[in-house]
Scaffold this motif. Sequence first.
Motif, PDB file in Angstrom:
ATOM      1  N   ALA A 207      -1.262 -20.739  -5.795  1.00 16.84           N
ATOM      2  CA  ALA A 207      -2.508 -21.478  -6.018  1.00 16.84           C
ATOM      3  C   ALA A 207      -2.555 -22.725  -5.140  1.00 16.84           C
ATOM      4  CB  ALA A 207      -2.635 -21.847  -7.496  1.00 16.84           C
ATOM      5  N   ALA A 208      -1.418 -23.409  -5.012  1.00 16.21           N
ATOM      6  CA  ALA A 208      -1.372 -24.621  -4.188  1.00 16.21           C
ATOM      7  C   ALA A 208      -1.576 -24.293  -2.715  1.00 16.21           C
ATOM      8  CB  ALA A 208      -0.039 -25.336  -4.393  1.00 16.21           C
ATOM      9  N   ALA A 209      -1.026 -23.151  -2.285  1.00 14.26           N
ATOM     10  CA  ALA A 209      -1.224 -22.736  -0.899  1.00 14.26           C
ATOM     11  C   ALA A 209      -2.694 -22.459  -0.620  1.00 14.26           C
ATOM     12  CB  ALA A 209      -0.381 -21.493  -0.610  1.00 14.26           C
ATOM     13  N   LEU A 210      -3.378 -21.872  -1.589  1.00  9.55           N
ATOM     14  CA  LEU A 210      -4.809 -21.581  -1.439  1.00  9.55           C
ATOM     15  C   LEU A 210      -5.645 -22.853  -1.507  1.00  9.55           C
ATOM     16  CD1 LEU A 210      -4.906 -18.437  -3.741  1.00  9.55           C
ATOM     17  CD2 LEU A 210      -5.414 -18.440  -1.289  1.00  9.55           C
ATOM     18  N   CYS A 211      -5.228 -23.774  -2.367  1.00 12.46           N
ATOM     19  CA  CYS A 211      -5.996 -25.007  -2.587  1.00 12.46           C
ATOM     20  C   CYS A 211      -5.797 -26.009  -1.459  1.00 12.46           C
ATOM     21  CB  CYS A 211      -5.585 -25.632  -3.917  1.00 12.46           C
ATOM     22  SG  CYS A 211      -6.302 -27.246  -4.262  1.00 12.46           S
ATOM     23  N   GLY A 212      -4.569 -26.075  -0.958  1.00 13.14           N
ATOM     24  CA  GLY A 212      -4.239 -27.072   0.051  1.00 13.14           C
ATOM     25  C   GLY A 212      -3.731 -28.364  -0.526  1.00 13.14           C
ATOM     26  N   SER A 213      -3.691 -28.461  -1.866  1.00 18.53           N
ATOM     27  CA  SER A 213      -3.213 -29.691  -2.516  1.00 18.53           C
ATOM     28  C   SER A 213      -2.386 -29.322  -3.743  1.00 18.53           C
ATOM     29  CB  SER A 213      -4.381 -30.585  -2.929  1.00 18.53           C
ATOM     30  OG  SER A 213      -3.935 -31.641  -3.768  1.00 18.53           O
ATOM     31  N   GLN A 214      -1.070 -29.509  -3.650  1.00 14.81           N
ATOM     32  CA  GLN A 214      -0.223 -29.252  -4.816  1.00 14.81           C
ATOM     33  C   GLN A 214      -0.541 -30.229  -5.937  1.00 14.81           C
ATOM     34  OE1 GLN A 214       3.879 -27.555  -4.144  1.00 14.81           O
ATOM     35  NE2 GLN A 214       3.740 -28.846  -2.306  1.00 14.81           N
ATOM     36  N   GLU A 215      -0.857 -31.460  -5.588  1.00 14.00           N
ATOM     37  CA  GLU A 215      -1.148 -32.473  -6.596  1.00 14.00           C
ATOM     38  C   GLU A 215      -2.368 -32.080  -7.419  1.00 14.00           C
ATOM     39  OE1 GLU A 215      -1.218 -35.496  -9.143  1.00 14.00           O
ATOM     40  OE2 GLU A 215       0.435 -34.995  -7.774  1.00 14.00           O
ATOM     41  N   GLN A 216      -3.393 -31.541  -6.770  1.00 15.51           N
ATOM     42  CA  GLN A 216      -4.592 -31.159  -7.500  1.00 15.51           C
ATOM     43  C   GLN A 216      -4.308 -30.018  -8.472  1.00 15.51           C
ATOM     44  OE1 GLN A 216      -7.845 -32.580  -7.461  1.00 15.51           O
ATOM     45  NE2 GLN A 216      -7.809 -31.294  -9.296  1.00 15.51           N
ATOM     46  N   VAL A 217      -3.559 -29.017  -8.016  1.00 11.98           N
ATOM     47  CA  VAL A 217      -3.242 -27.886  -8.887  1.00 11.98           C
ATOM     48  C   VAL A 217      -2.340 -28.339 -10.033  1.00 11.98           C
ATOM     49  CG1 VAL A 217      -2.236 -25.571  -8.990  1.00 11.98           C
ATOM     50  CG2 VAL A 217      -3.509 -26.279  -6.963  1.00 11.98           C
ATOM     51  N   LEU A 218      -1.413 -29.247  -9.743  1.00 15.26           N
ATOM     52  CA  LEU A 218      -0.531 -29.748 -10.796  1.00 15.26           C
ATOM     53  C   LEU A 218      -1.325 -30.551 -11.817  1.00 15.26           C
ATOM     54  CD1 LEU A 218       2.464 -29.712 -11.577  1.00 15.26           C
ATOM     55  CD2 LEU A 218       2.741 -31.864 -10.333  1.00 15.26           C
ATOM     56  N   GLU A 219      -2.282 -31.294 -11.356  1.00 12.12           N
ATOM     57  CA  GLU A 219      -3.121 -32.080 -12.264  1.00 12.12           C
ATOM     58  C   GLU A 219      -3.901 -31.171 -13.216  1.00 12.12           C
ATOM     59  OE1 GLU A 219      -6.964 -34.952 -11.660  1.00 12.12           O
ATOM     60  OE2 GLU A 219      -5.204 -35.361 -10.408  1.00 12.12           O
ATOM     61  N   ASP A 220      -4.284 -29.993 -12.723  1.00 11.99           N
ATOM     62  CA  ASP A 220      -5.072 -29.069 -13.534  1.00 11.99           C
ATOM     63  C   ASP A 220      -4.218 -28.156 -14.411  1.00 11.99           C
ATOM     64  OD1 ASP A 220      -7.375 -30.079 -12.381  1.00 11.99           O
ATOM     65  OD2 ASP A 220      -7.484 -28.513 -10.849  1.00 11.99           O
ATOM     66  N   TYR A 221      -2.989 -27.831 -13.973  1.00 14.32           N
ATOM     67  CA  TYR A 221      -2.243 -26.761 -14.639  1.00 14.32           C
ATOM     68  C   TYR A 221      -0.782 -27.119 -14.971  1.00 14.32           C
ATOM     69  CZ  TYR A 221      -6.168 -23.923 -13.047  1.00 14.32           C
ATOM     70  OH  TYR A 221      -7.416 -23.410 -12.821  1.00 14.32           O
ATOM     71  N   ALA A 222      -0.438 -28.399 -14.972  1.00 20.31           N
ATOM     72  CA  ALA A 222       0.955 -28.781 -15.256  1.00 20.31           C
ATOM     73  C   ALA A 222       1.412 -28.288 -16.626  1.00 20.31           C
ATOM     74  CB  ALA A 222       1.120 -30.296 -15.157  1.00 20.31           C
ATOM     75  N   ASP A 223       0.488 -28.246 -17.603  1.00 24.79           N
ATOM     76  CA  ASP A 223       0.878 -27.802 -18.945  1.00 24.79           C
ATOM     77  C   ASP A 223       1.330 -26.343 -18.936  1.00 24.79           C
ATOM     78  OD1 ASP A 223      -1.688 -26.941 -18.316  1.00 24.79           O
ATOM     79  OD2 ASP A 223      -2.550 -27.407 -20.278  1.00 24.79           O
ATOM     80  N   MET A 224       0.608 -25.478 -18.214  1.00 22.04           N
ATOM     81  CA  MET A 224       0.996 -24.069 -18.157  1.00 22.04           C
ATOM     82  C   MET A 224       2.322 -23.887 -17.415  1.00 22.04           C
ATOM     83  SD  MET A 224      -2.435 -21.853 -17.515  1.00 22.04           S
ATOM     84  CE  MET A 224      -3.949 -22.068 -18.464  1.00 22.04           C
ATOM     85  N   VAL A 225       2.477 -24.605 -16.287  1.00 18.08           N
ATOM     86  CA  VAL A 225       3.722 -24.491 -15.523  1.00 18.08           C
ATOM     87  C   VAL A 225       4.902 -24.968 -16.366  1.00 18.08           C
ATOM     88  CG1 VAL A 225       4.895 -25.059 -13.367  1.00 18.08           C
ATOM     89  CG2 VAL A 225       2.418 -24.885 -13.404  1.00 18.08           C
ATOM     90  N   CYS A 226       4.687 -26.025 -17.116  1.00 22.74           N
ATOM     91  CA  CYS A 226       5.732 -26.563 -17.996  1.00 22.74           C
ATOM     92  C   CYS A 226       6.130 -25.549 -19.062  1.00 22.74           C
ATOM     93  CB  CYS A 226       5.235 -27.856 -18.637  1.00 22.74           C
ATOM     94  SG  CYS A 226       6.270 -28.498 -19.960  1.00 22.74           S
ATOM     95  N   LEU A 227       5.157 -24.969 -19.737  1.00 16.93           N
ATOM     96  CA  LEU A 227       5.447 -24.014 -20.811  1.00 16.93           C
ATOM     97  C   LEU A 227       6.248 -22.820 -20.296  1.00 16.93           C
ATOM     98  CD1 LEU A 227       2.008 -24.055 -22.667  1.00 16.93           C
ATOM     99  CD2 LEU A 227       4.202 -24.723 -23.658  1.00 16.93           C
ATOM    100  N   GLY A 228       5.819 -22.235 -19.179  1.00 13.29           N
ATOM    101  CA  GLY A 228       6.518 -21.078 -18.648  1.00 13.29           C
ATOM    102  C   GLY A 228       7.902 -21.414 -18.136  1.00 13.29           C
ATOM    103  N   THR A 229       8.047 -22.564 -17.497  1.00 12.13           N
ATOM    104  CA  THR A 229       9.340 -22.977 -16.947  1.00 12.13           C
ATOM    105  C   THR A 229      10.359 -23.201 -18.048  1.00 12.13           C
ATOM    106  OG1 THR A 229       8.281 -23.980 -15.007  1.00 12.13           O
ATOM    107  CG2 THR A 229      10.501 -24.737 -15.560  1.00 12.13           C
ATOM    108  N   VAL A 230       9.948 -23.890 -19.102  1.00 10.74           N
ATOM    109  CA  VAL A 230      10.859 -24.162 -20.215  1.00 10.74           C
ATOM    110  C   VAL A 230      11.178 -22.877 -20.984  1.00 10.74           C
ATOM    111  CG1 VAL A 230      11.113 -25.355 -22.425  1.00 10.74           C
ATOM    112  CG2 VAL A 230      10.175 -26.563 -20.446  1.00 10.74           C
ATOM    113  N   ALA A 231      10.147 -22.081 -21.276  1.00 15.24           N
ATOM    114  CA  ALA A 231      10.354 -20.864 -22.066  1.00 15.24           C
ATOM    115  C   ALA A 231      11.254 -19.875 -21.350  1.00 15.24           C
ATOM    116  CB  ALA A 231       9.010 -20.215 -22.381  1.00 15.24           C
TER     117      ALA A 231
END
Length: 685
Positions: A207-231
């Motif tokens: 998604a970040a590669a498509l968007c061009g901004s990792q910060e923007q994608v993280l701002e929108d989806y950090a909760d999902m990335v966190c849940l999957g990473t921890v689980a």
Amino acid sequence: MCIALKYGVWNVQQPEMNAVNALVGAGYSPLTAMILSARGMTGPTDAEKYLSCSGSLPDPFLIKDMDLAAGRVGLAMTRGEKIAVFGDYDVDGITATCLLTDFLRCNGADCVSYIPGRLEEGYGLNPIAIHQLHSEGVKLIITVDCGITAVEEARLCRELGIDLVITDHHECKDQLPQAVAVVDPHRKDDTYPHQALSGVGVAFKLAAALCGSQEQVLEDYADMVCLGTVADVMPLQGENRVFVSRGLAMLQNTARPGIAALMQECNCEPAGVNAASIGFMLAPRINAAGRMGQIQLAIDLFLTEDPIQAQELAQGLCELNRQRQQVESQIYTEAISMLPEGQIPDAIVLADEGWHQGVVGIVASRIAEEYCCPTFLICLDGDHGKASSRSYGGFNLFTSLKTLSPLLESYGGHELAAGFTINRHRIGDFRREITALAQEFYADAGPRTVLDVDCCIQPELLTIRGIDALAYLEPTGNGCPKPVLMMQNLMVERIHLVGNGRHMRLRLRSGNHTVNAIYFSATPETASIEPGDIVDVAFSPQINEFRGERTPQMNILDIRPSCAAPCSPSTAGYAGLLAGTITAQEAAGLYPERSTLAMVWRYLANAGQTIREDPMCLCRKIVRWSGSPLSLGQMLTCLDIFRDVGLLQIRRMRKFMIIDLTRAGEKADLNTSKTMQTLLRAKES
């Protein structure tokens, strides 16, 4: 007293005092500084790097094939082609699916999500799903958290004219699928600096590669990335640490109605959410959707914008989790009843037609821990079976399944958890071969489990201020674990049962200092401790809050008898002794002097006619009683010598051994022992 040790070895680190002083000088509390030093931090620079939650994220295009993946997905979006995001049914796969689906839709893509039915289709990309998506006009399939072994499925996609982009994080086999792009940091030809991404982490990178901004994608989806990473128990280091830190902050004030409703439904306080609450409260309920065959509940929970629907979905997931617990209990009871009487084998392989495919993995994990061996539970359906397996004590499941792949129809997974399919008629062969591999792995007869302890501390360091300062280590989890400390030579002053008799509260004393402790899922009988015992305690420090008062408390992880002399868990040479291949050097290390034999025998004779002990626990008791050093290998050798000449009988169980003295008052010629003769010959060779 027969203390039931949970861990055969406590691997206790030693802080380096110069490093501790440097860290204290930089503002860390003494307790935090000792832990950081024990973990290899030599000073403030190392500690800052280790704990940093704001490091830069590597460029997504550093991952092999990311340029091809982003290019093809971008082309599909430009053309208006229908895209399917194909995921897995666990938390990592669900969050990866929802993240990428939502991202693509928000950016104008014609996108559907597809997670296979666990019971009908099983894990991963499959012909049923491919044909279904083809009939719906899908031109591009993007896998998330799966696909790295989908060689035949990739071929089917090509035949049907569907392009395939694979994003995964699982171990790769020798042959990669032929797809437009195969994005997996575990590829042998991949040089990405952070290999240990979760499935949702790789989806985030796309998604970040498509968007061009990792910060923007993280701002929108950090909760999902966190849940999957921890689980998915990914190491909380590098960019995973950034993902989880940002995600936890987002979860404290989440804008997603579904996540907010789930947290409320399971009493997960947003202000206190951490990796532990994800692992024990949120993840099991999200996983229940896939396990119980209602995956759409979890997908809808993440994607809904309706608070009323979110509450209904959260309630549904919690009810599914309760049903899962009931099914799990039933399967566990049935599986235990199928175990052979007497000594448990080095690997447990059980099969049944009535077991629930979505739940057997949890049961396998429970049995593996309880019986201290890798466990494989197979759900039979006609001539075929689908298995879930869990490791124990470092036994590598993925490598073992690869070795036995000629017996399997398919397999995949990790070192610690894996699955496979097998023909019913091959189960007996598999049981025999996997047991042989486990026997070889465990041949040294040494302890199978290790508890990593940060350091040994004195009671005066366990203060409210010191424990509060450990918040600097957050977020904690795999790769940056919660602190594990140790205290030695504590007297058990008082034991009080709580939780309807399922747990223990203890008061422990060291000189003038007393410490309160809680030991969950343990009783005086199961732990075999009583007031007056002198013990070492391994624990996680915590604050107990009761009626407005905050006091330091130990959350006990293990208890062992204290020792006044060295007591090594080493069994070096013992496997060779049993096999008749021991070297002269190994024999010299194991050969017991007469004084050692006499010491061990006197302890046994004083302990009673029948002794039921964990081997390492017994060794520590002999050392404490005698004040003389002894290794586990030496003790086992002494027992074998006594057995050879008829002084005792030994029954080796999974977690303990039973020693019956048969001629306690008689003398015997130990030189006639087969074990002694083997040692003497080896020493002289």
